[in-house]
Write a protein that holds these residues in place. Structure first.
Motif, short mmCIF file in Angstrom:
data_model
loop_
_atom_site.label_atom_id
_atom_site.label_comp_id
_atom_site.label_asym_id
_atom_site.label_seq_id
_atom_site.Cartn_x
_atom_site.Cartn_y
_atom_site.Cartn_z
N UNK A 63 0.83 -1.21 0.00
CA UNK A 63 0.00 0.00 0.00
C UNK A 63 0.87 1.26 0.00
N UNK A 64 0.29 2.34 -0.44
CA UNK A 64 0.97 3.63 -0.38
C UNK A 64 1.28 4.01 1.06
N UNK A 65 0.40 3.64 1.97
CA UNK A 65 0.63 3.92 3.39
C UNK A 65 1.87 3.18 3.90
N UNK A 66 2.08 1.94 3.46
CA UNK A 66 3.28 1.20 3.86
C UNK A 66 4.54 1.89 3.34
N UNK A 67 4.48 2.38 2.12
CA UNK A 67 5.62 3.11 1.55
C UNK A 67 5.90 4.35 2.38
N UNK A 68 4.86 5.13 2.65
CA UNK A 68 5.02 6.37 3.42
C UNK A 68 5.56 6.07 4.82
N UNK A 69 4.99 5.06 5.48
CA UNK A 69 5.43 4.72 6.84
C UNK A 69 6.88 4.26 6.87
N UNK A 70 7.30 3.45 5.88
CA UNK A 70 8.69 2.97 5.89
C UNK A 70 9.66 4.10 5.60
N UNK A 71 9.31 4.99 4.67
CA UNK A 71 10.19 6.14 4.42
C UNK A 71 10.27 7.03 5.65
N UNK A 72 9.15 7.20 6.35
CA UNK A 72 9.16 7.99 7.59
C UNK A 72 10.05 7.34 8.64
N UNK A 73 9.99 6.01 8.73
CA UNK A 73 10.85 5.28 9.68
C UNK A 73 12.32 5.45 9.32
N UNK A 74 12.61 5.41 8.01
CA UNK A 74 14.00 5.61 7.58
C UNK A 74 14.49 7.00 7.98
N UNK A 75 13.61 7.99 7.91
CA UNK A 75 13.97 9.33 8.37
C UNK A 75 14.27 9.31 9.86
N UNK A 76 13.36 8.72 10.65
CA UNK A 76 13.53 8.65 12.10
C UNK A 76 14.80 7.90 12.50
N UNK A 77 15.14 6.86 11.75
CA UNK A 77 16.31 6.04 12.06
C UNK A 77 17.62 6.66 11.56
N UNK A 78 17.51 7.73 10.79
CA UNK A 78 18.71 8.37 10.25
C UNK A 78 19.24 7.72 8.99
N UNK A 79 18.51 6.77 8.42
CA UNK A 79 18.93 6.16 7.16
C UNK A 79 18.78 7.15 6.01
N UNK A 80 17.81 8.04 6.13
CA UNK A 80 17.54 9.07 5.14
C UNK A 80 17.53 10.40 5.88
N UNK A 81 18.15 11.42 5.32
CA UNK A 81 18.18 12.72 5.98
C UNK A 81 16.94 13.55 5.73
N UNK A 82 16.38 13.45 4.52
CA UNK A 82 15.19 14.25 4.21
C UNK A 82 14.51 13.69 2.96
N UNK A 83 13.23 14.02 2.85
CA UNK A 83 12.46 13.72 1.65
C UNK A 83 11.82 15.03 1.26
N UNK A 84 12.05 15.46 0.05
CA UNK A 84 11.48 16.74 -0.37
C UNK A 84 11.46 16.88 -1.87
N UNK A 126 26.70 0.69 -1.23
CA UNK A 126 27.34 -0.62 -1.12
C UNK A 126 26.33 -1.62 -0.60
N UNK A 127 26.81 -2.70 -0.05
CA UNK A 127 25.88 -3.74 0.36
C UNK A 127 24.99 -3.31 1.53
N UNK A 128 25.53 -2.58 2.49
CA UNK A 128 24.72 -2.15 3.64
C UNK A 128 24.77 -0.64 3.83
N UNK A 129 25.29 0.10 2.87
CA UNK A 129 25.43 1.53 3.02
C UNK A 129 24.41 2.28 2.17
N UNK A 130 23.94 3.39 2.69
CA UNK A 130 23.04 4.27 1.96
C UNK A 130 23.61 5.66 2.03
N UNK A 131 23.52 6.39 0.94
CA UNK A 131 23.91 7.80 0.97
C UNK A 131 22.79 8.60 0.36
N UNK A 132 22.70 9.88 0.73
CA UNK A 132 21.72 10.74 0.07
C UNK A 132 22.37 12.02 -0.33
#
Length: 165
Positions: free
Chosen positions: A35-56, A159-165
């Protein structure tokens, strides 16, 4: 931080940007079978966890006709800068506004606001509005005009476990 299979699939689906549709999370969700809600929730979690700095959204100001873009920099009283920055961020023509650390003695500026206009005169009129709003809390300012268009890139798997933005 390790990414699971869904995280990797989600990042791959959005790393080129969200689709330009009315409901982008639903479009990504349809592609991934969630669902779109699952996408939104996981991206929000990634923000909270510091995996992603921002979505804009990142508009291409030049394609919209705004070719006289200038980063205005301001030396503002530290006790007032946060409250004033909130007001400046709401002004038309300001795409982003943020506080930065001063680097004295060469760089006294602690507030940055990107101003967009079709001409430099238009940008300077916007800077006059900002200066009036800042009033006596502002000691100095300047405008640094863009001289090149820089490519903006979104979230990318590195890389295998790294994310950059």
């Amino acid at each position: 931080m390790a990414l699971d299979a869904f995280d990797r699939t989600l990042i791959a689906a959005v790393q080129g940007g969200l689709p330009l549709v009315a409901r982008p999370y639903e479009a990504v969700g349809a592609l991934l079978g969630v669902s779109g809600e699952q996408v939104r929730e996981r991206l929000a979690s990634m923000l909270d966890e510091g995996l992603v700095r921002r979505i804009g959204a990142v508009p291409n100001h030049y394609r919209l006709g705004f070719t006289a873009n200038g980063m205005s920099v301001w030396d503002v009283d530290d006790r007032q800068v946060d409250a004033l920055a909130t007001q400046i961020a709401r002004l038309n023509g300001v795409s982003h506004c943020y506080r930065r650390t001063r680097h004295l003695p060469d760089w006294p500026y602690n507030l940055f606001a990107m101003l967009h206009g079709r001409t430099r005169d238009e940008v300077e009129r916007q800077a006059d509005v900002v200066a009036a709003l800042l009033g006596p809390a502002c000691r100095a300012h300047d405008i640094l005009y863009s001289t090149a268009i820089l490519k903006k890139a979104g979230l990318r798997l590195k890389g295998t476990n790294d994310v950059q933005d």
